[in-house]
Scaffold this active site. Sequence first.
Site, mmCIF file in Angstrom:
data_model
loop_
_atom_site.group_PDB
_atom_site.id
_atom_site.type_symbol
_atom_site.label_atom_id
_atom_site.label_comp_id
_atom_site.label_asym_id
_atom_site.label_seq_id
_atom_site.Cartn_x
_atom_site.Cartn_y
_atom_site.Cartn_z
ATOM 1 N N PHE A 235 0.892 -1.175 -0.083
ATOM 2 C CA PHE A 235 0.016 -0.005 0.231
ATOM 3 C C PHE A 235 0.919 1.329 -0.040
ATOM 4 C CE2 PHE A 235 -4.538 0.977 0.450
ATOM 5 C CZ PHE A 235 -5.002 -0.271 0.394
ATOM 6 N N GLN B 174 -7.867 14.390 3.096
ATOM 7 C CA GLN B 174 -7.419 13.700 2.162
ATOM 8 C C GLN B 174 -8.321 13.422 0.944
ATOM 9 O OE1 GLN B 174 -6.347 9.350 2.749
ATOM 10 N NE2 GLN B 174 -4.528 10.111 2.716
ATOM 11 N N HIS C 142 -11.649 12.102 0.402
ATOM 12 C CA HIS C 142 -12.233 10.568 0.864
ATOM 13 C C HIS C 142 -11.873 10.543 2.453
ATOM 14 C CE1 HIS C 142 -11.228 6.347 0.801
ATOM 15 N NE2 HIS C 142 -10.249 6.711 1.197
ATOM 16 N N LEU D 65 -14.688 4.974 -4.965
ATOM 17 C CA LEU D 65 -13.216 4.777 -4.794
ATOM 18 C C LEU D 65 -12.667 3.573 -5.649
ATOM 19 C CD1 LEU D 65 -10.786 5.526 -2.987
ATOM 20 C CD2 LEU D 65 -11.696 3.481 -1.671
ATOM 21 N N GLU E 184 -6.245 1.730 -3.439
ATOM 22 C CA GLU E 184 -4.854 1.899 -3.618
ATOM 23 C C GLU E 184 -4.369 0.374 -3.603
ATOM 24 O OE1 GLU E 184 -3.229 4.952 -1.084
ATOM 25 O OE2 GLU E 184 -1.999 3.442 -0.295
ATOM 26 N N ARG F 231 -3.287 10.847 6.240
ATOM 27 C CA ARG F 231 -3.238 9.359 6.457
ATOM 28 C C ARG F 231 -3.036 8.441 5.533
ATOM 29 N NH1 ARG F 231 -6.782 5.169 5.750
ATOM 30 N NH2 ARG F 231 -8.489 6.248 4.635
ATOM 31 N N ARG G 253 -0.506 9.359 -0.389
ATOM 32 C CA ARG G 253 -1.907 9.832 -1.181
ATOM 33 C C ARG G 253 -1.805 11.182 -1.817
ATOM 34 N NH1 ARG G 253 -6.622 6.510 1.974
ATOM 35 N NH2 ARG G 253 -5.688 4.527 1.281
ATOM 36 N N HIS H 178 -8.331 11.222 -2.274
ATOM 37 C CA HIS H 178 -7.783 10.022 -2.670
ATOM 38 C C HIS H 178 -7.318 10.203 -4.272
ATOM 39 C CE1 HIS H 178 -7.255 5.659 -3.467
ATOM 40 N NE2 HIS H 178 -7.348 5.380 -2.310
#
Length: 587
Positions: free
Chosen positions: A119, A240, A353, A252, A255, A398, A286, A242
């Site tokens: 990730f 955030q 996100h 979404l 990732e 995050r 991100r 994404h």
Amino acid sequence: MAVAKRTFDVVIVGAGGSGMRAALALSEAGLKVAVLSKVFPTRSHTVAAQGGIAASLGNISEDNWHWHMYDTVKGSDYLGDQDAIEFMCRAAPEVVYELEHFGMPFDRLENGTIYQRSFGGHMQDYGKSPVQRACAAADRTGHALLHTLYQKNMQSNTIFFVEWMALDLIRDEDGDVLGVVAMEIETSEVMVLQARATLFATGGAARIFQASTNAYINTGDGLGMAARAGIPLEDMEFFQFHPTGVYGAGVLISEGVRGEGGYLLNKDGERFMLRYAPNAQDLASRDVVSRAIATEIKEGRGCGKHGDHVLLKVDHIGDAVIRQRLPGIRDISLKFAHVDPAQDPIPVVPTAHYMMGGIPTNYHGQVVAPYKTGPEEVVQGFYAVGECACVSVHGANRLGCNSLLDLLVFGREVARQIIEDLQRNPHPKPLPHDAAERPLARLARLKSQKNGESVAEVGVEMRRVMQNHCGVFRFPDLLAQGVEKIRTVAERVKNTMINDQSKVFNTACVEALELDNLIEVAQATMVSAAARQESRGGHARDDYPERDDDHWLKHSLYFSQGQKLDYKPVRLKPLTVESFPLKARVY
Ligand SMILES: Cc1cc2nc3c(=O)[nH]c(=O)nc-3n(C[C@H](O)[C@H](O)[C@H](O)COP(=O)(O)OP(=O)(O)OC[C@H]3O[C@@H](n4cnc5c(N)ncnc54)[C@H](O)[C@@H]3O)c2cc1C
């Protein structure tokens, strides 16, 4: 007006992963626990989590919690509190094994251990090379997690109030929290739920933006209620975006797709992430990837007729792997992008996100805030956990899979803290006589308002202002105008009316009440963003492109009354290890 009342040991608002993890531990300890949710518990947004839960199990590649902690501190752009981050990363393997023992159906390796994938920002050896740290159940990890926790709660007799909406906190003259006022959505019945401990687990608020990966119910109700009760909101400028929401639909694309080998292309077919993050490439953090995409688009290298998105190429990993590891993503691209990812690339664009900020807590989940003009202290009886809380483990940005982890670690910890606190506090305090006054007055005004504004139209305007004035890149003039515009929208919110009172499910009323909360979050975000004159994590200022640790290594606190801002220091000292010194963030 007389309002019904029920009394519990603990009232939890929110049945997502964090609320249910806490509820489980509290019910198992023999406490009388009520959990309220606007939707059926297993429809909470946690159910949509795709990619995984971060934990340094080291099942595939060597790993340890120190590396996980380093990645999280770096990912947070050094705004995360290092005591809380250490606490979370150390506990990660344990909470994952607990889940496994609860019966969570993780994907498995040949040798029977939990499957882990790569990730963004998860690295080995303090940032050297990618590591496989995300524990996954295909691309439906949140679904598996939430159902597991719900079943365990059924077993331990947690009491659920399904389709009940909390409207306001009850706080007395001493500043102590004594429960909530809530409404049954179907009937509009209002009730006081008195509790010795009140825990907010109401999730995020990325619905303040036009393009969002979040569920429609993610309206920041916990933050709105806290703000109205005089609790400040922390670090609200940090949302955030994404990198990979489906272009046009916002849904979404995890990732995990890049974790399985997918990568991004611009209109020239160039793997542009090699230029922005030579080491981590498509698996950089991100915020870094989102800014890279926004820059490609801004500089004319976007794809499609309008040059307003990029492409995510996955076909090279093969149809079989896609069907086995990413079945949900395959469905989403077929349905929302009309693309079979085994054949063609998926059009994607950065999409709002996750909310890094929230209700300020310490790492035991106790809400910490000043009362009136006093110093910051623990608010008696009030706790927050999950995306609505700012612990702060995510700081300014995050890392993927650290949210599900946050729910589990702090859900369990806040329960431990509540059990300890309740031993010192065996009896409920008396409720103030006007406990339900504000929400009742609000409801009465909503229902009687004539010639007011449409909730839907004002909501559209709020989302448009946030999107245009407070997006991936933030510009000084747009922010200044944004503060004014969002204030005007807030005035309009006060004047909304419900057009159609005949609806059986009372949804118009719920949407109006949600807008009251959304606008609190939107104002907090805009005002905090306009004030922070630096770029850090998810907050990228065009006029201040660098991080400025001398002036801005601090958390912001936004007070709704008077729209005032204050700041408090970042806790740089971990619990047992040395602090990670500040460094430039490169991937
Ligand atoms: C599409 C998507 C994919 C994601 N994938 C991942 C991933 O792979 N890994 C990861 O770590 N993170 C992921 N995240 C982030 C993570 O899923 C969320 O941050 C997390 O699930 C939030 O959990 P929560 O318990 O805080 O709240 P939620 O799960 O959002 O639950 C909120 C609860 O509060 C209730 N509620 C809210 N307001 C009220 C009210 N007024 N009255 C009563 N009830 C109320 C709701 O009904 C709901 O039960 C993803 C997020 C999204 C949107």
